[in-house]
Write an enzyme that holds these catalytic residues in place. Sequence first.
Site, PDB file in Angstrom:
ATOM      1  N   TYR A 174      -4.504   4.320   5.504  1.00 39.29           N
ATOM      2  CA  TYR A 174      -5.229   3.577   6.777  1.00 39.29           C
ATOM      3  C   TYR A 174      -6.216   3.970   7.152  1.00 39.29           C
ATOM      4  CZ  TYR A 174      -1.103   0.471   6.641  1.00 39.29           C
ATOM      5  OH  TYR A 174      -0.129  -0.507   6.491  1.00 39.29           O
ATOM      6  N   LYS A 185       0.789  -1.380   0.078  1.00 40.18           N
ATOM      7  CA  LYS A 185      -0.104   0.044  -0.123  1.00 40.18           C
ATOM      8  C   LYS A 185       0.835   1.154  -0.045  1.00 40.18           C
ATOM      9  CE  LYS A 185       0.579   2.100   3.220  1.00 40.18           C
ATOM     10  NZ  LYS A 185       1.981   2.600   3.977  1.00 40.18           N
TER      11      LYS A 185
HETATM   12  P1  NAD Z   1      12.350   1.691   2.616  1.00 36.75           P
HETATM   13  O1  NAD Z   1      12.822   2.994   2.073  1.00 36.75           O
HETATM   14  O2  NAD Z   1      12.839   1.119   3.625  1.00 36.75           O
HETATM   15  O3  NAD Z   1      12.552   0.573   1.351  1.00 36.75           O
HETATM   16  C1  NAD Z   1      12.334   0.833   0.009  1.00 36.75           C
HETATM   17  C2  NAD Z   1      13.153  -0.154  -0.764  1.00 36.75           C
HETATM   18  O4  NAD Z   1      12.865   0.216  -2.185  1.00 36.75           O
HETATM   19  C3  NAD Z   1      14.620  -0.121  -0.465  1.00 36.75           C
HETATM   20  O5  NAD Z   1      15.126  -1.548  -0.434  1.00 36.75           O
HETATM   21  C4  NAD Z   1      15.059   0.527  -1.834  1.00 36.75           C
HETATM   22  O6  NAD Z   1      16.579   0.308  -2.164  1.00 36.75           O
HETATM   23  C5  NAD Z   1      14.209   0.141  -2.795  1.00 36.75           C
HETATM   24  N1  NAD Z   1      14.224   1.143  -3.960  1.00 36.75           N
HETATM   25  C6  NAD Z   1      14.199   0.666  -5.320  1.00 36.75           C
HETATM   26  N2  NAD Z   1      14.322   1.828  -6.220  1.00 36.75           N
HETATM   27  C7  NAD Z   1      14.216   3.139  -5.433  1.00 36.75           C
HETATM   28  C8  NAD Z   1      14.205   4.230  -5.393  1.00 36.75           C
HETATM   29  N3  NAD Z   1      14.336   4.775  -6.779  1.00 36.75           N
HETATM   30  N4  NAD Z   1      14.269   5.264  -4.297  1.00 36.75           N
HETATM   31  C9  NAD Z   1      14.223   4.856  -3.076  1.00 36.75           C
HETATM   32  N5  NAD Z   1      13.980   3.380  -2.845  1.00 36.75           N
HETATM   33  C10 NAD Z   1      14.211   2.542  -3.866  1.00 36.75           C
HETATM   34  O7  NAD Z   1      10.727   1.893   2.501  1.00 36.75           O
HETATM   35  P2  NAD Z   1       9.780   0.969   3.320  1.00 36.75           P
HETATM   36  O8  NAD Z   1       9.183   1.285   4.652  1.00 36.75           O
HETATM   37  O9  NAD Z   1      10.178  -0.560   3.276  1.00 36.75           O
HETATM   38  O10 NAD Z   1       8.456   0.792   2.434  1.00 36.75           O
HETATM   39  C11 NAD Z   1       8.347   0.167   1.112  1.00 36.75           C
HETATM   40  C12 NAD Z   1       6.646   0.057   0.690  1.00 36.75           C
HETATM   41  O11 NAD Z   1       6.133  -0.797   1.808  1.00 36.75           O
HETATM   42  C13 NAD Z   1       6.152   1.176   0.535  1.00 36.75           C
HETATM   43  O12 NAD Z   1       5.271   0.935  -0.320  1.00 36.75           O
HETATM   44  C14 NAD Z   1       5.344   1.522   2.036  1.00 36.75           C
HETATM   45  O13 NAD Z   1       4.244   2.351   1.770  1.00 36.75           O
HETATM   46  C15 NAD Z   1       5.066   0.041   2.374  1.00 36.75           C
HETATM   47  N6  NAD Z   1       4.996  -0.065   3.649  1.00 36.75           N
HETATM   48  C16 NAD Z   1       3.976  -0.851   4.246  1.00 36.75           C
HETATM   49  C17 NAD Z   1       3.882  -0.967   5.549  1.00 36.75           C
HETATM   50  C18 NAD Z   1       2.544  -1.674   6.007  1.00 36.75           C
HETATM   51  O14 NAD Z   1       2.222  -1.666   6.910  1.00 36.75           O
HETATM   52  N7  NAD Z   1       1.689  -2.766   5.252  1.00 36.75           N
HETATM   53  C19 NAD Z   1       4.701  -0.498   6.483  1.00 36.75           C
HETATM   54  C20 NAD Z   1       6.013   0.217   5.884  1.00 36.75           C
HETATM   55  C21 NAD Z   1       6.023   0.241   4.300  1.00 36.75           C
END
Ligand code: NAD
Length: 369
Positions: free
Chosen positions: A219, A131
């Site tokens: 959410y 999401k």
């Molecule tokens: P994060 O920044 O920790 O991770 C993002 C990942 O994407 C990294 O591994 C990064 O290297 C990669 N990536 C690839 N191309 C990229 C670019 N151009 N710029 C930046 N990063 C790039 O983020 P996260 O917190 O892991 O979030 C990732 C996804 O998960 C998002 O869609 C977020 O909304 C979702 N999320 C969902 C929940 C949930 O409760 N369902 C919780 C946190 C995050």
Amino acid sequence: MTLFSRRQMIRLGAAATVAPFFKLSAQETGKKQLGVALLGLGDYATNQLAPAFKEVKNGKLVGIITGSPDKIPKWKKDYDIPDGNIYNYENFDSIKDNKEIDIVYVVTPTGLHPEFAIRAAEAGKHVICEKPMAPTVADCTRMIDAAKKAGVTLQIGYRLHWNPFHLRLIEAVESEEFGKWKSIETGNGGRMENFTGLNAWRIDKELGVAGALYDLGVYAVQAALYTAGETPLRVTAKKSTERPEHFTEVPETYEWTLEFSGGRKSEGFSSYGKNGSYVRAELEKGKIGIESAYGYRGQKGFTPDGPMDFPQVNQQALQLEGQIAAILENKPSKVPGEMGRRDIQVLRGIMEAAETGDVYEFPDFNYPA
Ligand code: NAD
């Protein structure tokens, strides 16, 4: 038929009409456990999804797709991932030839969800996409169409649909156990103090789209819809920023009022400036709600009869198990792409209302609440 089961029927019927049952690919036939590859090994994939697989019986983490080669050795070691199941963003289309991987779970910044979800579907893999689903409604439609064309499922990483506190809230309002709802309040905010590193994409318009509204507000919007049991008719909204030096591309805070049938309202907010995590509803016979509503754990719920009493669960494990079961059993998902698109429709309406200062009238939604 109770109200609850009637609404479930409507929901499943709608899912069936917009997302016809897909065919099981030959590689899945007879499988009791599906192989999952995580795409994007950031915080959520590393610290929540991957560890949750320990508690998932019908699925196994068997592959990774990453743009960061330095991450590979630790993942190989921690999850016993064979070299043949490790891909990068350039070569990952060849995953189509990999029979061990049935599902690609997209966990990148939001702006990249469409490209990766569509490539995964075109490679013949079922898709779970985090999401919020995508930047625009048109992106969501492209993703849904790609999955349909490939005969695979597309589900969104909504975990609260397996959380007992939220399920109790939905059931209590649907069954009118404490009467009909009169008003709803939902909010989800977390004060951001670090604007670089992993947070940089969240305040970037291309990757994070609308900042906290997309990341956290989705959410709060979902909770308003599943508590109301219906989709909204119109919305008014405003946006504000207290720290313009950091929020140059997206607003820090959005506040909105969704209007439902009978003129009933749901007030909501999302913010990277102020904290809050709640859903509360005023019912004819008292109040129901959840505090710490949207976290991974720590929910506290109340009903007019007293506190909700449920154990804390591993939401990600239950979500994965439920989503994989939908594929294995060829049944509609609780959280299909069509639901993700409905929520993006609401978020875009909030953005539009905040931009113009006018009432935004929603067009028809083609997925129910
Ligand atoms: P994060 O920044 O920790 O991770 C993002 C990942 O994407 C990294 O591994 C990064 O290297 C990669 N990536 C690839 N191309 C990229 C670019 N151009 N710029 C930046 N990063 C790039 O983020 P996260 O917190 O892991 O979030 C990732 C996804 O998960 C998002 O869609 C977020 O909304 C979702 N999320 C969902 C929940 C949930 O409760 N369902 C919780 C946190 C995050």
